[in-house]
Design a protein around this motif. Sequence first.
Motif, PDB file in Angstrom:
ATOM      1  N   PRO A 137       0.822  -1.217   0.000  1.00  0.00           N
ATOM      2  CA  PRO A 137       0.000   0.000   0.000  1.00  0.00           C
ATOM      3  C   PRO A 137       0.855   1.265   0.000  1.00  0.00           C
ATOM      4  N   PHE A 138       0.350   2.306  -0.638  1.00  0.00           N
ATOM      5  CA  PHE A 138       1.036   3.587  -0.671  1.00  0.00           C
ATOM      6  C   PHE A 138      -0.019   4.687  -0.694  1.00  0.00           C
ATOM      7  N   THR A 139       0.408   5.925  -0.624  1.00  0.00           N
ATOM      8  CA  THR A 139      -0.525   7.048  -0.677  1.00  0.00           C
ATOM      9  C   THR A 139      -0.126   7.998  -1.794  1.00  0.00           C
ATOM     10  N   ILE A 140      -1.140   8.606  -2.395  1.00  0.00           N
ATOM     11  CA  ILE A 140      -0.938   9.680  -3.365  1.00  0.00           C
ATOM     12  C   ILE A 140      -1.657  10.903  -2.824  1.00  0.00           C
ATOM     13  N   LEU A 141      -0.893  11.898  -2.398  1.00  0.00           N
ATOM     14  CA  LEU A 141      -1.486  13.128  -1.876  1.00  0.00           C
ATOM     15  C   LEU A 141      -2.529  12.804  -0.802  1.00  0.00           C
ATOM     16  N   ASP A 142      -2.150  11.967   0.133  1.00  0.00           N
ATOM     17  CA  ASP A 142      -2.968  11.568   1.282  1.00  0.00           C
ATOM     18  C   ASP A 142      -4.125  10.637   0.935  1.00  0.00           C
ATOM     19  N   VAL A 143      -4.183  10.153  -0.294  1.00  0.00           N
ATOM     20  CA  VAL A 143      -5.214   9.185  -0.685  1.00  0.00           C
ATOM     21  C   VAL A 143      -4.591   7.787  -0.660  1.00  0.00           C
ATOM     22  N   PRO A 144      -5.084   6.866   0.192  1.00  0.00           N
ATOM     23  CA  PRO A 144      -4.515   5.514   0.253  1.00  0.00           C
ATOM     24  C   PRO A 144      -4.828   4.706  -1.005  1.00  0.00           C
ATOM     25  N   VAL A 145      -3.835   3.976  -1.488  1.00  0.00           N
ATOM     26  CA  VAL A 145      -3.975   3.134  -2.673  1.00  0.00           C
ATOM     27  C   VAL A 145      -3.427   1.749  -2.348  1.00  0.00           C
ATOM     28  N   ILE A 146      -4.183   0.725  -2.706  1.00  0.00           N
ATOM     29  CA  ILE A 146      -3.741  -0.655  -2.506  1.00  0.00           C
ATOM     30  C   ILE A 146      -3.502  -1.289  -3.868  1.00  0.00           C
ATOM     31  N   PRO A 147      -2.249  -1.622  -4.218  1.00  0.00           N
ATOM     32  CA  PRO A 147      -2.011  -2.336  -5.472  1.00  0.00           C
ATOM     33  C   PRO A 147      -2.423  -3.801  -5.341  1.00  0.00           C
ATOM     34  N   ILE A 148      -2.905  -4.364  -6.423  1.00  0.00           N
ATOM     35  CA  ILE A 148      -3.346  -5.762  -6.464  1.00  0.00           C
ATOM     36  C   ILE A 148      -2.651  -6.411  -7.659  1.00  0.00           C
ATOM     37  N   GLU A 149      -1.769  -7.361  -7.390  1.00  0.00           N
ATOM     38  CA  GLU A 149      -1.003  -7.959  -8.480  1.00  0.00           C
ATOM     39  C   GLU A 149      -1.787  -9.092  -9.143  1.00  0.00           C
ATOM     40  N   VAL A 150      -1.919  -9.004 -10.440  1.00  0.00           N
ATOM     41  CA  VAL A 150      -2.584 -10.029 -11.244  1.00  0.00           C
ATOM     42  C   VAL A 150      -1.628 -10.418 -12.369  1.00  0.00           C
ATOM     43  N   MET A 151      -1.992 -11.452 -13.116  1.00  0.00           N
ATOM     44  CA  MET A 151      -1.145 -11.904 -14.217  1.00  0.00           C
ATOM     45  C   MET A 151      -1.864 -11.739 -15.556  1.00  0.00           C
ATOM     46  N   HIS A 152      -1.147 -11.158 -16.495  1.00  0.00           N
ATOM     47  CA  HIS A 152      -1.596 -10.945 -17.878  1.00  0.00           C
ATOM     48  C   HIS A 152      -0.755 -11.902 -18.723  1.00  0.00           C
ATOM     49  N   HIS A 153      -1.182 -13.180 -18.762  1.00  0.00           N
ATOM     50  CA  HIS A 153      -0.353 -14.287 -19.224  1.00  0.00           C
ATOM     51  C   HIS A 153       0.864 -14.364 -18.299  1.00  0.00           C
ATOM     52  N   LYS A 154       2.075 -14.035 -18.774  1.00  0.00           N
ATOM     53  CA  LYS A 154       3.262 -14.113 -17.922  1.00  0.00           C
ATOM     54  C   LYS A 154       3.724 -12.750 -17.422  1.00  0.00           C
ATOM     55  N   LEU A 155       2.944 -11.720 -17.714  1.00  0.00           N
ATOM     56  CA  LEU A 155       3.328 -10.357 -17.322  1.00  0.00           C
ATOM     57  C   LEU A 155       2.599  -9.936 -16.058  1.00  0.00           C
ATOM     58  N   PRO A 156       3.319  -9.592 -14.986  1.00  0.00           N
ATOM     59  CA  PRO A 156       2.651  -9.062 -13.793  1.00  0.00           C
ATOM     60  C   PRO A 156       2.067  -7.677 -14.072  1.00  0.00           C
ATOM     61  N   VAL A 157       0.843  -7.486 -13.621  1.00  0.00           N
ATOM     62  CA  VAL A 157       0.103  -6.234 -13.824  1.00  0.00           C
ATOM     63  C   VAL A 157      -0.462  -5.807 -12.481  1.00  0.00           C
ATOM     64  N   PHE A 158      -0.505  -4.507 -12.230  1.00  0.00           N
ATOM     65  CA  PHE A 158      -1.139  -3.999 -11.023  1.00  0.00           C
ATOM     66  C   PHE A 158      -2.560  -3.538 -11.308  1.00  0.00           C
ATOM     67  N   GLY A 159      -3.513  -4.068 -10.557  1.00  0.00           N
ATOM     68  CA  GLY A 159      -4.794  -3.414 -10.397  1.00  0.00           C
ATOM     69  C   GLY A 159      -4.692  -2.525  -9.174  1.00  0.00           C
ATOM     70  N   TYR A 160      -5.719  -1.741  -8.927  1.00  0.00           N
ATOM     71  CA  TYR A 160      -5.683  -0.818  -7.791  1.00  0.00           C
ATOM     72  C   TYR A 160      -7.026  -0.785  -7.076  1.00  0.00           C
ATOM     73  N   ARG A 161      -6.936  -0.685  -5.742  1.00  0.00           N
ATOM     74  CA  ARG A 161      -8.130  -0.424  -4.936  1.00  0.00           C
ATOM     75  C   ARG A 161      -7.952   0.909  -4.236  1.00  0.00           C
ATOM     76  N   ILE A 162      -8.927   1.781  -4.417  1.00  0.00           N
ATOM     77  CA  ILE A 162      -8.966   3.076  -3.740  1.00  0.00           C
ATOM     78  C   ILE A 162     -10.307   3.154  -3.041  1.00  0.00           C
ATOM     79  N   GLY A 163     -10.296   3.086  -1.728  1.00  0.00           N
ATOM     80  CA  GLY A 163     -11.543   3.041  -0.972  1.00  0.00           C
ATOM     81  C   GLY A 163     -12.334   1.799  -1.332  1.00  0.00           C
ATOM     82  N   ASP A 164     -13.578   1.996  -1.724  1.00  0.00           N
ATOM     83  CA  ASP A 164     -14.452   0.872  -2.083  1.00  0.00           C
ATOM     84  C   ASP A 164     -14.530   0.650  -3.591  1.00  0.00           C
ATOM     85  N   PHE A 165     -13.538   1.179  -4.306  1.00  0.00           N
ATOM     86  CA  PHE A 165     -13.474   0.997  -5.753  1.00  0.00           C
ATOM     87  C   PHE A 165     -12.244   0.191  -6.115  1.00  0.00           C
ATOM     88  N   THR A 166     -12.429  -0.845  -6.954  1.00  0.00           N
ATOM     89  CA  THR A 166     -11.315  -1.687  -7.404  1.00  0.00           C
ATOM     90  C   THR A 166     -11.327  -1.787  -8.915  1.00  0.00           C
TER      91      THR A 166
END
Length: 254
Positions: A137-166
Amino acid sequence: MLVTLLGTGTSSGVPLIGCTCEVCRSVDFRDKRLRSSVHIAVNGRSFVIDTGPDFRQQVLRLNLLQLDAVLFTHEHKDHTAGLDEIRAYNFRSGQDIPVYGRPTVLSQLQREFAYIFAENKYPGTPHVRLHEISNEPFTILDVPVIPIEVMHHKLPVFGYRIGDFTYLTDLNYISEEELEKVYGTKILVLDALQRQAHISHFTLDQAVALAQRINAARTYFVHISHKLGLHGEVERELPPNIRLGYDGLQIKLD
């Protein structure tokens, strides 16, 4: 929080020159899809996830006057090619734009947009500040962000959760550990490329199955190709709390 789907298509889902398929011939505005990207307005801040080739057209359509940061999911061109267009926000704000991504993404940006990062910059080129992120988890200008790692075939990709939005795009696999970060979200935006099996994207059936497991109040599918079919027809097949996204759709969260 106000979420706007700037684009819900993929490179095989945007209008094609000379194409006569039913999606290209459709008069339903929901079938006119630009490359997938999303805008998030939260706590007075304005973020976008991904800047694809259609980014300029998307922000003009939204009349987006403020941009405080850019988050990237991964380094593919249909998600990064519009980075140059952030220069307009440099001109408006007089500030560098913070850009967040995993090391491979930032390295790719530095290669493909070398002039942005040159020691002797040409006047008028975009100004950015790179921020390397990991699966923490990290913050952008005081907004908490949760990265979510998924796989795009063999490529790691980040999704993001901000509050109740993913936001999860470009994936065909998510681990149980990463899925735990998604549970409880109210609004889920999820990749659903087409009906046929694909090497790096969820099919419609796979996306429906995952959406039902997560059981968000509302799920919207994006990264839609022409092969999925017409918006109106596909929506009639979906469960009540699952819908196809469309360009310009706005979702308000408390």
